[in-house]
Design an enzyme around this catalytic site. Structure first.
Site, PDB file in Angstrom:
ATOM      1  N   GLY A 187     -37.094 -21.118  21.806  1.00 55.07           N
ATOM      2  CA  GLY A 187     -37.171 -22.011  20.657  1.00 55.07           C
ATOM      3  C   GLY A 187     -38.082 -23.175  20.971  1.00 55.07           C
ATOM      4  N   SER A 188     -37.874 -24.256  20.250  1.00 57.42           N
ATOM      5  CA  SER A 188     -38.782 -25.403  20.383  1.00 57.42           C
ATOM      6  C   SER A 188     -38.584 -26.128  21.709  1.00 57.42           C
ATOM      7  CB  SER A 188     -38.530 -26.369  19.224  1.00 57.42           C
ATOM      8  OG  SER A 188     -37.201 -26.840  19.304  1.00 57.42           O
ATOM      9  N   THR A 189     -39.634 -26.797  22.138  1.00 54.13           N
ATOM     10  CA  THR A 189     -39.565 -27.576  23.376  1.00 54.13           C
ATOM     11  C   THR A 189     -38.556 -28.722  23.233  1.00 54.13           C
ATOM     12  OG1 THR A 189     -41.782 -26.956  24.030  1.00 54.13           O
ATOM     13  CG2 THR A 189     -40.950 -29.029  24.926  1.00 54.13           C
ATOM     14  N   GLY A 224     -35.258 -27.327  23.796  1.00 52.85           N
ATOM     15  CA  GLY A 224     -35.198 -26.919  25.203  1.00 52.85           C
ATOM     16  C   GLY A 224     -34.821 -28.095  26.106  1.00 52.85           C
ATOM     17  N   CYS A 276     -45.172 -17.923  18.933  1.00 50.56           N
ATOM     18  CA  CYS A 276     -45.295 -18.969  19.964  1.00 50.56           C
ATOM     19  C   CYS A 276     -46.651 -18.933  20.662  1.00 50.56           C
ATOM     20  CB  CYS A 276     -44.171 -18.812  20.978  1.00 50.56           C
ATOM     21  SG  CYS A 276     -44.058 -17.146  21.607  1.00 50.56           S
ATOM     22  N   GLU A 300     -47.687 -28.340  17.914  1.00 51.88           N
ATOM     23  CA  GLU A 300     -47.449 -26.950  17.518  1.00 51.88           C
ATOM     24  C   GLU A 300     -47.167 -26.928  16.020  1.00 51.88           C
ATOM     25  OE1 GLU A 300     -43.808 -24.997  18.828  1.00 51.88           O
ATOM     26  OE2 GLU A 300     -44.973 -23.188  19.198  1.00 51.88           O
TER      27      GLU A 300
HETATM   28  P1  NAD Z   1     -35.352 -24.278  17.304  1.00 47.06           P
HETATM   29  O1  NAD Z   1     -35.527 -24.984  18.578  1.00 47.06           O
HETATM   30  O2  NAD Z   1     -35.229 -25.080  16.070  1.00 47.06           O
HETATM   31  O3  NAD Z   1     -34.081 -23.337  17.307  1.00 47.06           O
HETATM   32  C1  NAD Z   1     -33.926 -22.287  18.226  1.00 47.06           C
HETATM   33  C2  NAD Z   1     -32.448 -22.008  18.422  1.00 47.06           C
HETATM   34  O4  NAD Z   1     -31.833 -23.134  19.041  1.00 47.06           O
HETATM   35  C3  NAD Z   1     -31.677 -21.766  17.127  1.00 47.06           C
HETATM   36  O5  NAD Z   1     -30.738 -20.747  17.339  1.00 47.06           O
HETATM   37  C4  NAD Z   1     -30.987 -23.109  16.899  1.00 47.06           C
HETATM   38  O6  NAD Z   1     -29.803 -23.031  16.127  1.00 47.06           O
HETATM   39  C5  NAD Z   1     -30.674 -23.504  18.324  1.00 47.06           C
HETATM   40  N1  NAD Z   1     -30.447 -24.942  18.523  1.00 47.06           N
HETATM   41  C6  NAD Z   1     -30.852 -25.985  17.749  1.00 47.06           C
HETATM   42  N2  NAD Z   1     -30.435 -27.149  18.289  1.00 47.06           N
HETATM   43  C7  NAD Z   1     -29.762 -26.843  19.420  1.00 47.06           C
HETATM   44  C8  NAD Z   1     -29.113 -27.620  20.437  1.00 47.06           C
HETATM   45  N3  NAD Z   1     -29.079 -28.949  20.387  1.00 47.06           N
HETATM   46  N4  NAD Z   1     -28.558 -26.977  21.476  1.00 47.06           N
HETATM   47  C9  NAD Z   1     -28.605 -25.631  21.570  1.00 47.06           C
HETATM   48  N5  NAD Z   1     -29.188 -24.842  20.634  1.00 47.06           N
HETATM   49  C10 NAD Z   1     -29.768 -25.440  19.575  1.00 47.06           C
HETATM   50  O7  NAD Z   1     -36.596 -23.273  17.264  1.00 47.06           O
HETATM   51  P2  NAD Z   1     -37.064 -22.442  16.029  1.00 47.06           P
HETATM   52  O8  NAD Z   1     -37.643 -23.433  15.067  1.00 47.06           O
HETATM   53  O9  NAD Z   1     -35.974 -21.525  15.589  1.00 47.06           O
HETATM   54  O10 NAD Z   1     -38.214 -21.520  16.653  1.00 47.06           O
HETATM   55  C11 NAD Z   1     -39.537 -21.907  16.734  1.00 47.06           C
HETATM   56  C12 NAD Z   1     -39.870 -22.375  18.133  1.00 47.06           C
HETATM   57  O11 NAD Z   1     -39.603 -21.317  19.057  1.00 47.06           O
HETATM   58  C13 NAD Z   1     -41.325 -22.706  18.321  1.00 47.06           C
HETATM   59  O12 NAD Z   1     -41.437 -23.897  19.058  1.00 47.06           O
HETATM   60  C14 NAD Z   1     -41.857 -21.530  19.124  1.00 47.06           C
HETATM   61  O13 NAD Z   1     -42.989 -21.810  19.908  1.00 47.06           O
HETATM   62  C15 NAD Z   1     -40.687 -21.187  19.967  1.00 47.06           C
HETATM   63  N6  NAD Z   1     -40.807 -19.810  20.449  1.00 47.06           N
HETATM   64  C16 NAD Z   1     -41.151 -19.593  21.758  1.00 47.06           C
HETATM   65  C17 NAD Z   1     -41.312 -18.294  22.238  1.00 47.06           C
HETATM   66  C18 NAD Z   1     -41.709 -18.030  23.669  1.00 47.06           C
HETATM   67  O14 NAD Z   1     -41.638 -16.873  24.095  1.00 47.06           O
HETATM   68  N7  NAD Z   1     -42.105 -19.028  24.434  1.00 47.06           N
HETATM   69  C19 NAD Z   1     -41.118 -17.206  21.382  1.00 47.06           C
HETATM   70  C20 NAD Z   1     -40.773 -17.472  20.044  1.00 47.06           C
HETATM   71  C21 NAD Z   1     -40.611 -18.766  19.609  1.00 47.06           C
END
Ligand code: NAD
Length: 478
Positions: free
Chosen positions: A226-228, A231, A283, A380
């Site tokens: 997910g997003s940095t 993370g 991503c 991004e």
């Molecule tokens: P996001 O960070 O909003 O959410 C990802 C997941 O994290 C969801 O399930 C969400 O409910 C959960 N989440 C949200 N807040 C949280 C918290 N505080 N603690 C734990 N979990 C939490 O990301 P998104 O908008 O769903 O996805 C897009 C992002 O994912 C982009 O930044 C993209 O670059 C990244 N991505 C990376 C890869 C890779 O392989 N590096 C692949 C696909 C997507």
């Protein structure tokens, strides 16, 4: 009635209410999805902990554990079209992408890691102790929380689920609240495949449910994509609780360098595919284009023509090349960055606006004359928005391409093997693609440098994320 959670082999009602999930092509609600409470999360983690040591799971022979994964892969094949239609409905991606990338990719990952189950080896090691046998063995890390994003929900879940189960772990899955439906369906198929109760658990809900897992003292490992920004929150929560192990696949801002000698038509075709696949919600999508000044105008003109020719429409239409963005909220975010690009003085060549109608469509957008400090060059965007700048020499462009907090992927377009190798050496990213768009494969490592993440998924590298290496010392000289 809202969808249920899957805890300890049972479908149970969620204790934290429900959230709607939408069809991005129409804006309509598809389904209400249950939100897990803290008690639900605790129950799922406890079930996963118990299942780690039950004979029906821990006692399986490698061939038997492999057979379960092969069975799940076969069930994905058998439900291929159903899963593809569901992914398109919930996520918005063109049906061809759902079929060929998402569902086929999911089945292939499951089969690839099923093959690893019977090949998990340790080593014997020449320690300098008398009369001592030393060997290593791989053991499961334990309870794994798999937290996934909304861009390729089914496929990315299998990037985690397949190696986790192949190595004898148990899991609690937390899909994105924006696109949970294919993950729920995959868990139903895992139940049908015969994984014992507690091995695969599912808790749905928003980020607060993910936060419960990342702070949970009895979760051993969080594998997160997910997003940095999130993370970093997960890292802090993991450190503050039990210092759990983390695998982080985070954001990206991939550069594409187009050299003076490049085949511009091939570069345009490859970058068009790489930058607009899944409406740019990838991503590794290239969004920063560094074009040798001598070829800049030609590249911009041909890329604009390519973007204008893309057919926008609902993912369910076989002719669609560009589907909607995943949500209204995300479309507003993409549009705000496009507005910032215009305000900062970039030249808008084409696109630059939402498309009227009910769905969350956005016109494919190209900026030229972009400078390195502009937000569209640094943030991004995760949408079909491309920014072009030019360069004059190789040293200059290498340092500009590396001037980013991210380091997931990069592409290089050139016929000169010295130039290609120079960039392959110098670019600080987890993957460099030469004369091809950035596409992962389960046999090659996937992951990022810098703020793009920690660890690698896919290939044998994924096995490291889901295993502890135990060192066994056997003294026999007494
Ligand atoms: P996001 O960070 O909003 O959410 C990802 C997941 O994290 C969801 O399930 C969400 O409910 C959960 N989440 C949200 N807040 C949280 C918290 N505080 N603690 C734990 N979990 C939490 O990301 P998104 O908008 O769903 O996805 C897009 C992002 O994912 C982009 O930044 C993209 O670059 C990244 N991505 C990376 C890869 C890779 O392989 N590096 C692949 C696909 C997507």
């Amino acid at each position: 009635m809202a969808t249920r959670l899957f805890v300890d082999g049972q479908w149970t009602e969620a204790g934290g209410g429900a959230l709607p999930t939408h069809d991005p092509a129409t804006g309509q609600v598809i389904e209400e999805v249950g939100t897990a409470s803290q008690a639900d999360v605790d129950a799922a983690v406890a079930a996963a902990r118990r299942a780690l040591s039950v004979p029906e799971w821990a006692g399986l022979l490698p061939v038997e554990r492999a057979a379960l994964l092969f069975r799940l892969a076969r069930l994905v094949d058998e439900h291929h079209e159903e899963l593809a239609l569901l992914e398109t409905r919930d996520q918005g991606q063109p049906i061809g992408v759902s079929r060929q990338v998402s569902v086929t990719g999911a089945a292939e990952h499951l089969r690839y890691f099923a093959g690893w189950v019977t090949k998990l080896q340790g080593t014997t090691n020449p320690v300098s102790f008398p009369d001592t046998l030393h060997y290593t063995r791989r053991e499961p890390v334990g309870v794994n929380a798999l937290i996934t994003p909304w861009n390729f929900p089914l496929m990315i879940l299998t990037w985690k689920l397949a190696p986790a189960l192949a190595t004898g772990n148990t899991v609690v899955i937390k899909p994105s609240e924006v696109t949970p439906l294919t993950s729920i369906r995959l868990v139903e198929l895992a139940q049908e495949a015969g994984f014992p109760a507690g091995v695969v658990n599912l808790v749905t809900g928003d980020g607060s449910v993910g936060a419960m897992l990342s702070a949970h003292p009895d979760v051993d490992h969080v594998s997160y994509t997910g997003s940095t920004a999130v993370g970093k929150l997960i890292t802090a929560a993991g450190a503050a609780s039990n210092l759990k192990r983390l695998t982080l696949e985070l954001g990206g801002k991939a550069p594409s360098i187009i050299a003076a000698d490049a085949d511009i038509d091939a570069a345009v075709a490859g970058n068009l595919a790489g930058a607009t696949l899944n409406t740019g919600q990838v991503c590794a999508a290239c969004t920063r284009f560094y074009v040798d000044r001598k070829r800049e105008q030609e590249f911009v003109e041909k890329m604009a023509r390519g973007l204008d020719s893309l057919r926008l429409g609902p993912g369910s239409d076989e002719a669609t090349q560009l589907g909607p963005l995943v949500s209204q909220k995300h479309r507003e975010y993409v549009d705000s960055l496009v507005t910032t690009g215009e305000d900062e003085g970039a030249e808008l060549v084409t696109g630059g606006r939402p498309v009227d109608g009910d769905g969350f469509f956005y016109a494919p957008t190209l900026f030229a004359g972009v400078t390195d400090g502009m937000a569209i060059m640094r943030e991004e965007i995760f949408g079909p928005v491309l920014a072009v700048t030019s360069y004059d020499d190789e040293d200059e462009v290498l340092s500009r391409a590396n001037d980013t907090e991210y380091g997931l992927a990069a592409t290089v377009w050139t016929h000169d093997i010295r130039t290609a190798q120079r960039y392959a050496d110098g670019i600080r990213a987890g993957a460099v693609f030469v004369n091809m768009p950035p596409i992962p494969d389960m046999a090659a490592p996937w992951g990022g440098y810098k703020a793009s993440g920690w660890g690698r998924e896919m290939g044998p590298w994924a096995l490291d994320a889901y295993t502890e290496i135990k060192s066994v010392w056997m003294h026999y000289g007494y």
